[in-house]
Scaffold this motif. Sequence first.
Motif, PDB file in Angstrom:
ATOM      1  N   ASP A 383       0.842  -1.188   0.000  1.00 43.01           N
ATOM      2  CA  ASP A 383       0.000   0.000   0.000  1.00 43.01           C
ATOM      3  C   ASP A 383       0.883   1.245   0.000  1.00 43.01           C
ATOM      4  O   ASP A 383       2.029   1.212   0.455  1.00 43.01           O
ATOM      5  CB  ASP A 383      -0.896   0.025   1.244  1.00 43.01           C
ATOM      6  CG  ASP A 383      -1.865  -1.135   1.311  1.00 43.01           C
ATOM      7  OD1 ASP A 383      -2.175  -1.713   0.246  1.00 43.01           O
ATOM      8  OD2 ASP A 383      -2.305  -1.467   2.431  1.00 43.01           O
ATOM      9  N   PHE A 384       0.339   2.341  -0.498  1.00 40.01           N
ATOM     10  CA  PHE A 384       1.070   3.603  -0.522  1.00 40.01           C
ATOM     11  C   PHE A 384       0.960   4.265   0.847  1.00 40.01           C
ATOM     12  O   PHE A 384      -0.098   4.778   1.218  1.00 40.01           O
ATOM     13  CB  PHE A 384       0.506   4.511  -1.612  1.00 40.01           C
ATOM     14  CG  PHE A 384       1.250   5.812  -1.777  1.00 40.01           C
ATOM     15  CD1 PHE A 384       2.628   5.844  -1.859  1.00 40.01           C
ATOM     16  CD2 PHE A 384       0.553   7.009  -1.869  1.00 40.01           C
ATOM     17  CE1 PHE A 384       3.317   7.036  -2.025  1.00 40.01           C
ATOM     18  CE2 PHE A 384       1.217   8.214  -2.043  1.00 40.01           C
ATOM     19  CZ  PHE A 384       2.599   8.226  -2.122  1.00 40.01           C
ATOM     20  N   PHE A 403      -2.322   8.582   0.845  1.00 34.73           N
ATOM     21  CA  PHE A 403      -1.830   7.497   1.691  1.00 34.73           C
ATOM     22  C   PHE A 403      -2.983   6.611   2.170  1.00 34.73           C
ATOM     23  O   PHE A 403      -4.063   7.105   2.499  1.00 34.73           O
ATOM     24  CB  PHE A 403      -1.088   8.053   2.911  1.00 34.73           C
ATOM     25  CG  PHE A 403       0.244   8.682   2.605  1.00 34.73           C
ATOM     26  CD1 PHE A 403       1.049   8.191   1.588  1.00 34.73           C
ATOM     27  CD2 PHE A 403       0.703   9.765   3.341  1.00 34.73           C
ATOM     28  CE1 PHE A 403       2.282   8.765   1.314  1.00 34.73           C
ATOM     29  CE2 PHE A 403       1.937  10.346   3.078  1.00 34.73           C
ATOM     30  CZ  PHE A 403       2.729   9.842   2.058  1.00 34.73           C
ATOM     31  N   GLY A 404      -2.720   5.312   2.212  1.00 33.96           N
ATOM     32  CA  GLY A 404      -3.720   4.379   2.710  1.00 33.96           C
ATOM     33  C   GLY A 404      -3.822   3.144   1.836  1.00 33.96           C
ATOM     34  O   GLY A 404      -3.109   3.005   0.832  1.00 33.96           O
ATOM     35  N   PRO A 405      -4.725   2.240   2.190  1.00 35.69           N
ATOM     36  CA  PRO A 405      -4.821   0.962   1.473  1.00 35.69           C
ATOM     37  C   PRO A 405      -5.494   1.033   0.112  1.00 35.69           C
ATOM     38  O   PRO A 405      -5.511   0.039  -0.612  1.00 35.69           O
ATOM     39  CB  PRO A 405      -5.650   0.109   2.440  1.00 35.69           C
ATOM     40  CG  PRO A 405      -6.495   1.100   3.191  1.00 35.69           C
ATOM     41  CD  PRO A 405      -5.627   2.314   3.349  1.00 35.69           C
ATOM     42  N   ALA A 406      -6.033   2.179  -0.265  1.00 40.50           N
ATOM     43  CA  ALA A 406      -6.741   2.262  -1.548  1.00 40.50           C
ATOM     44  C   ALA A 406      -5.787   2.244  -2.739  1.00 40.50           C
ATOM     45  O   ALA A 406      -6.186   1.868  -3.844  1.00 40.50           O
ATOM     46  CB  ALA A 406      -7.597   3.527  -1.600  1.00 40.50           C
ATOM     47  N   HIS A 407      -4.539   2.648  -2.532  1.00 45.53           N
ATOM     48  CA  HIS A 407      -3.580   2.749  -3.631  1.00 45.53           C
ATOM     49  C   HIS A 407      -2.411   1.807  -3.416  1.00 45.53           C
ATOM     50  O   HIS A 407      -1.914   1.655  -2.300  1.00 45.53           O
ATOM     51  CB  HIS A 407      -3.052   4.185  -3.752  1.00 45.53           C
ATOM     52  CG  HIS A 407      -4.092   5.173  -4.147  1.00 45.53           C
ATOM     53  ND1 HIS A 407      -4.870   5.833  -3.210  1.00 45.53           N
ATOM     54  CD2 HIS A 407      -4.509   5.611  -5.361  1.00 45.53           C
ATOM     55  CE1 HIS A 407      -5.713   6.637  -3.841  1.00 45.53           C
ATOM     56  NE2 HIS A 407      -5.520   6.523  -5.145  1.00 45.53           N
ATOM     57  N   LYS A 408      -1.960   1.181  -4.501  1.00 41.24           N
ATOM     58  CA  LYS A 408      -0.788   0.307  -4.481  1.00 41.24           C
ATOM     59  C   LYS A 408       0.408   1.033  -5.109  1.00 41.24           C
ATOM     60  O   LYS A 408       0.251   1.867  -5.994  1.00 41.24           O
ATOM     61  CB  LYS A 408      -1.065  -0.984  -5.253  1.00 41.24           C
ATOM     62  CG  LYS A 408      -2.135  -1.868  -4.622  1.00 41.24           C
ATOM     63  CD  LYS A 408      -1.691  -2.426  -3.282  1.00 41.24           C
ATOM     64  CE  LYS A 408      -2.711  -3.414  -2.721  1.00 41.24           C
ATOM     65  NZ  LYS A 408      -2.297  -3.929  -1.391  1.00 41.24           N
ATOM     66  N   VAL A 409       1.591   0.675  -4.654  1.00 43.12           N
ATOM     67  CA  VAL A 409       2.810   1.338  -5.098  1.00 43.12           C
ATOM     68  C   VAL A 409       3.354   0.681  -6.359  1.00 43.12           C
ATOM     69  O   VAL A 409       3.394  -0.550  -6.468  1.00 43.12           O
ATOM     70  CB  VAL A 409       3.875   1.301  -3.988  1.00 43.12           C
ATOM     71  CG1 VAL A 409       5.203   1.861  -4.498  1.00 43.12           C
ATOM     72  CG2 VAL A 409       3.408   2.080  -2.768  1.00 43.12           C
TER      73      VAL A 409
END
Length: 447
Positions: A383-384, A403-409
Motif C-alpha cells: 500500500d502507498f 496514503f492508505g490501502p486504496a492505492h498500491k505502489v
Amino acid sequence: MTDSPTPIGSAPHEVDAEALRRRALAALLTARERTALLTDSVDDDELTAQHSPLMSPLVWDLAHIGNQEELWLLRGVAGREALRPEIDGLYDAFEHPRAARPSLPLLPPAEARAYAAEVRGRALDVLDGTALEGGRPLVRSGFAFGMIAQHEQQHDETMLITHQLRSGPAVLTAPVPPAASDAADLPAEVLVPGGPFTMGTSTEPWALDNERPAHVRDVPGFLIDTTPVTCGAYQEFIEDGGYTEQRWWAPEGWAMVRENELTAPLFWHQDAGQWLRRRFGITEVVPAGEPVLHVSWCEADAFARWAGRRLPTEAEWEKAARHDPASGRSRRYPWGDEDPAPELANLGQRHLRPAPAGAYPRGGSPCGARQLIGDVWEWTSSDFLPYPGFSAFPYREYSEVFFGPAHKVLRGGSFAVDPVVCRGTFRNWDLPVRRQIFSGFRTARDA
C-alpha cells in the motif's frame, strides 16, 4: 555508508549554484519540448476531445502545466501578481474530476499555448534571478524548478497515455529499443540476501516528499525475477484459464474480471488464434519476449498466485534495485550514482514500447536483476504509505491525501518516464484496477 539526513531541498555536498541552474534550465526545456510534441501532433479537435473518461482532454493538461508553473514559480518563488487568477479553479486537479473536465470553459488550444508560453518566459527570468544556495527550502538547490519540471513530465506521461487511448492512425513515431543479446543465458531469478539497507533518501535535492526521509529497513532474504514478466509468460497464464479461475484472484480483481468480461491485458485481442495488440494507433502481434504492459495490480497479483509466487514488497523492490552489498550503501540507481543514459535504461519516450526482457545489461543492479529502471512501471504488493518521519512538502495534495490501502505502489518508471522523474527512490501509486497506465510487474518468493 548510507544517506545521511539533511533537510528537504538541500544537497548532500556543497552546492554548485550555476550547475543547478543549468540542470534546472535543461529539465524545463526538455519537458516543454515533449509537451509540444504531444500537443502539436494532433489537431485542435483532438486536443479538446476527451478520448477516455479516465483522462483529461489534452488541452486541459497543457493549460494546467502552465497554471502550476505560474502558481509555484511566478507567484510562489518570485511573489508576482497572478496572470490569470480566474482560471485557477478550472485547472485545479482536485476541484474537477477528469471525466467532468470537458464540460468546463477551458482555454482553447491557441490561448492555452500562449498562456503556457508566457508563463514559461517569465519563469526562466525567475530562474535566472533566484539564488539557489541556502535560503527558503522551496528554492534551495533549485527544488521548486525541479519540482515543476517533474510535474510537467508527469503530465507528459499522462498525455502519452491519452495518445494510447485515442482512436485513429498513429501520429507518434520512435525507433525500436535495443535487443537483449544474452537474454537466453540469464537466470530466471536472482537472490537478494537478507539484512538491513537504507530505503528512501534525505540527500537527493529534487526528491519529492514521499521519498523521504532515508531510513533503515531490515528485509529477509528473497528471490526476485531477473526481468519483468514477459508477454509470452502472461499468455501461458491466459491459456491456462487465468481469467476464468477465481482461485487466483483477490476479491476486487475477480469482481473486475466478471464485471468487465476481461480475458487479457488492455489493448489485446485475439484474431485467428493469434494475440494482437494496439499500440499508439498500430495493430501488431504481441511480442512474446517483451515485458507485459497495461496490466492492473489485480492481474499482476493473480499471475503471481498462479505461478506459485507473489509480488515483491516495495522494500524488497528497492533493495533489489539499490542495495550494494560490497559497500553496504544504497545507490541512486541500480547501476550506480550516475544519471541515466540511453545505454542504461529505456526512459524519456525515446522508444514507444518496452525493450525486450533482458536488455540493458549495463543497467543491471548488484543482485543481477535487469530493467528495474525504465521499460514498465512495476506493481508491488505494498500500500502507498508514508515513511517514518514523513513531512508533507510543499503541499499535502501531492502525497499525503493518497496514503492508505486504496492505492498500491509502483516502482521503477517506464519508457514513458523522463529521467528527471525517475530515481531508485521514486514512488508512484495508483488504484489496483488501473490498466491504462504503462504498468507491468515482476514476481518474487521467499528465500
